[in-house]
Scaffold this motif. Structure first.
Motif, PDB file in Angstrom:
ATOM      1  N   GLN A  20     -36.052 -11.592   4.403  1.00 47.81           N
ATOM      2  CA  GLN A  20     -35.677 -10.737   3.207  1.00 47.81           C
ATOM      3  C   GLN A  20     -36.921  -9.641   3.307  1.00 47.81           C
ATOM      4  O   GLN A  20     -38.154  -9.934   3.372  1.00 47.81           O
ATOM      5  CB  GLN A  20     -35.875 -11.592   2.342  1.00 47.81           C
ATOM      6  N   LYS A  21     -36.358  -8.290   3.132  1.00 45.93           N
ATOM      7  CA  LYS A  21     -37.526  -7.271   3.071  1.00 45.93           C
ATOM      8  C   LYS A  21     -37.119  -6.319   1.904  1.00 45.93           C
ATOM      9  O   LYS A  21     -35.798  -5.878   2.136  1.00 45.93           O
ATOM     10  CB  LYS A  21     -37.862  -6.607   4.480  1.00 45.93           C
ATOM     11  N   GLY A  22     -37.691  -6.083   1.020  1.00 45.43           N
ATOM     12  CA  GLY A  22     -37.471  -5.124   0.218  1.00 45.43           C
ATOM     13  C   GLY A  22     -38.662  -4.086   0.188  1.00 45.43           C
ATOM     14  O   GLY A  22     -39.453  -3.714   1.273  1.00 45.43           O
ATOM     15  N   LYS A  23     -38.704  -3.277  -0.862  1.00 48.15           N
ATOM     16  CA  LYS A  23     -39.542  -2.058  -0.912  1.00 48.15           C
ATOM     17  C   LYS A  23     -40.859  -2.206  -1.729  1.00 48.15           C
ATOM     18  O   LYS A  23     -40.809  -3.249  -2.679  1.00 48.15           O
ATOM     19  CB  LYS A  23     -38.727  -1.001  -1.637  1.00 48.15           C
ATOM     20  N   HIS A 201     -44.954 -10.805 -11.352  1.00 45.07           N
ATOM     21  CA  HIS A 201     -43.845  -9.789 -11.233  1.00 45.07           C
ATOM     22  C   HIS A 201     -44.546  -8.426 -10.778  1.00 45.07           C
ATOM     23  O   HIS A 201     -43.871  -7.455 -10.564  1.00 45.07           O
ATOM     24  CB  HIS A 201     -42.863  -9.555 -12.331  1.00 45.07           C
ATOM     25  N   LYS A 241     -40.192 -12.454  -4.555  1.00 43.50           N
ATOM     26  CA  LYS A 241     -39.377 -11.641  -5.247  1.00 43.50           C
ATOM     27  C   LYS A 241     -38.549 -10.658  -4.356  1.00 43.50           C
ATOM     28  O   LYS A 241     -37.493 -10.447  -4.844  1.00 43.50           O
ATOM     29  CB  LYS A 241     -40.447 -10.286  -5.964  1.00 43.50           C
ATOM     30  N   TRP A 242     -38.618 -10.571  -3.229  1.00 43.80           N
ATOM     31  CA  TRP A 242     -37.747  -9.660  -2.375  1.00 43.80           C
ATOM     32  C   TRP A 242     -36.454 -10.640  -2.062  1.00 43.80           C
ATOM     33  O   TRP A 242     -35.604 -10.343  -2.151  1.00 43.80           O
ATOM     34  CB  TRP A 242     -38.457  -9.707  -0.975  1.00 43.80           C
ATOM     35  N   ALA A 243     -36.847 -12.048  -1.936  1.00 41.25           N
ATOM     36  CA  ALA A 243     -35.838 -13.068  -1.935  1.00 41.25           C
ATOM     37  C   ALA A 243     -34.891 -13.031  -3.114  1.00 41.25           C
ATOM     38  O   ALA A 243     -33.680 -13.325  -3.188  1.00 41.25           O
ATOM     39  CB  ALA A 243     -36.203 -14.400  -1.666  1.00 41.25           C
ATOM     40  N   GLU A 244     -35.461 -12.827  -4.338  1.00 45.31           N
ATOM     41  CA  GLU A 244     -34.810 -12.749  -5.621  1.00 45.31           C
ATOM     42  C   GLU A 244     -34.152 -11.368  -5.970  1.00 45.31           C
ATOM     43  O   GLU A 244     -33.511 -11.114  -6.948  1.00 45.31           O
ATOM     44  CB  GLU A 244     -35.669 -13.126  -6.512  1.00 45.31           C
ATOM     45  N   ASN A 245     -34.098 -10.510  -4.820  1.00 45.27           N
ATOM     46  CA  ASN A 245     -33.587  -9.087  -4.921  1.00 45.27           C
ATOM     47  C   ASN A 245     -34.345  -8.230  -5.934  1.00 45.27           C
ATOM     48  O   ASN A 245     -33.977  -7.350  -6.514  1.00 45.27           O
ATOM     49  CB  ASN A 245     -32.145  -9.121  -5.085  1.00 45.27           C
ATOM     50  N   TYR A 246     -35.658  -8.698  -6.011  1.00 46.21           N
ATOM     51  CA  TYR A 246     -36.622  -7.778  -7.029  1.00 46.21           C
ATOM     52  C   TYR A 246     -37.061  -6.815  -6.352  1.00 46.21           C
ATOM     53  O   TYR A 246     -38.346  -6.782  -5.734  1.00 46.21           O
ATOM     54  CB  TYR A 246     -37.669  -9.020  -7.629  1.00 46.21           C
ATOM     55  N   LYS A 247     -36.464  -5.504  -6.475  1.00 42.93           N
ATOM     56  CA  LYS A 247     -36.945  -4.362  -5.563  1.00 42.93           C
ATOM     57  C   LYS A 247     -36.800  -2.954  -6.472  1.00 42.93           C
ATOM     58  O   LYS A 247     -35.991  -2.998  -7.277  1.00 42.93           O
ATOM     59  CB  LYS A 247     -35.924  -4.324  -4.374  1.00 42.93           C
TER      60      LYS A 247
END
Length: 292
Positions: A20-23, A201, A241-247
């Protein structure tokens, strides 16, 4: 057979989790700023930041210059709000509550709070958290409470009590404070840190150690262990947080100026470059998380 299936499930879960990778968005502290807002924001943008995190300017002219600089250099802003520890409880709570209105009018990316007082009762500190959480819900703005010496969250065990009492408590994790409070890198506290990581957060990225909240230079080889310990904890927060789609996930690099930064005796010359330290820690996190 059951153990084998459990191992396979755990491995595949962790594999998917790690992918999982976000920004990431990085904010620069203006702590110790001595130049104009325009010059500061220009250098901040050139250094690769997405925004700045600041206390609200005290006068209208400074506010006007700040707004112009943010717009010119296309930077976001995160604000700080704090409990005034010099005021009695009720007055401090009113000031803290009223100040949110001013900060919200700027549509900040988030508000990070220095909440409460380590000499207030749990009920008093909870009043500050409750009012901030209510305003966050009503406004739709992210409001966090920093783990910080001198506040309700000055140590791990007390923070655990507040997390139990307040299910919607959202933290800004500045783990450097706890390193010095507990005189350790918290290497034996991973189990107790799980809930803290889950509630974090936003991150204040500064490297502390067992005897202080800020190493003299995070690039120095003698601090490699402390640096890696912080990176390990930050990585867990970010991945969760990325795994929780916290982007996007926001981070403030927050090495401070003298006298927070160690200085030479008599001359008070800082032993390292604050700006360089903050850019280094931003790049170290990007490298760890494999993001540009």
């Amino acid at each position: 057979m059951k153990k084998l299936l459990l191992l396979i499930f755990t491995f595949t879960t962790l594999l998917g989790f790690s992918q999982q990778k976000g920004k990431l968005e990085f904010f620069n502290t203006d702590w110790g700023r001595t130049v104009s807002w325009d010059t500061f924001c220009e250098r901040t943008k050139a250094s690769g930041y997405d925004g700045i995190e600041i206390w609200f300017p005290p006068n209208e002219e400074s506010q006007k210059q700040l707004k112009a600089a943010l717009e010119k250099h296309k930077l976001k802003v995160g604000f700080l709000n704090g409990t005034n520890k010099s005021l009695p409880f009720k007055e401090s709570l009113k000031q803290y509550t009223d100040h949110f209105k001013t900060l919200l009018s700027w549509n900040p990316a988030y508000i990070n709070c220095h909440t409460g007082n380590d000499f207030f009762s749990m009920e008093q500190n909870k009043a500050f958290i409750d009012v901030a959480n209510k305003i966050a819900e009503e406004s739709g703005t992210s409001i966090y409470h920093e783990t910080h010496r001198g506040r309700f969250s000055y140590n791990l065990p007390d923070t655990e009590k507040y997390m139990t009492a307040i299910p919607d408590l959202k933290l800004t994790l500045d783990i450097s404070h706890w390193m010095v409070v507990h005189e350790s890198l918290l290497e034996n506290q991973d189990e107790n840190l799980k809930e803290v990581i889950s509630r974090s957060h936003h991150i204040h990225a500064r490297v502390g150690h067992a005897e202080g909240p800020q190493v003299n230079d995070p690039e120095a080889p003698e601090w490699e262990r402390a640096l890696n310990r912080h990176l390990d904890i930050w990585e867990k927060v970010i991945l969760q947080k990325w795994a929780e789609n916290y982007k996007p996930f926001t981070i403030t690099s927050e090495f401070g100026p003298p006298d927070y930064m160690p200085t030479l005796p008599y001359t008070r010359v800082p032993v390292a470059d604050q700006w360089k330290a903050n850019v280094f820690i931003m790049q170290a996190i990007k490298k760890r998380m494999n993001v540009q």
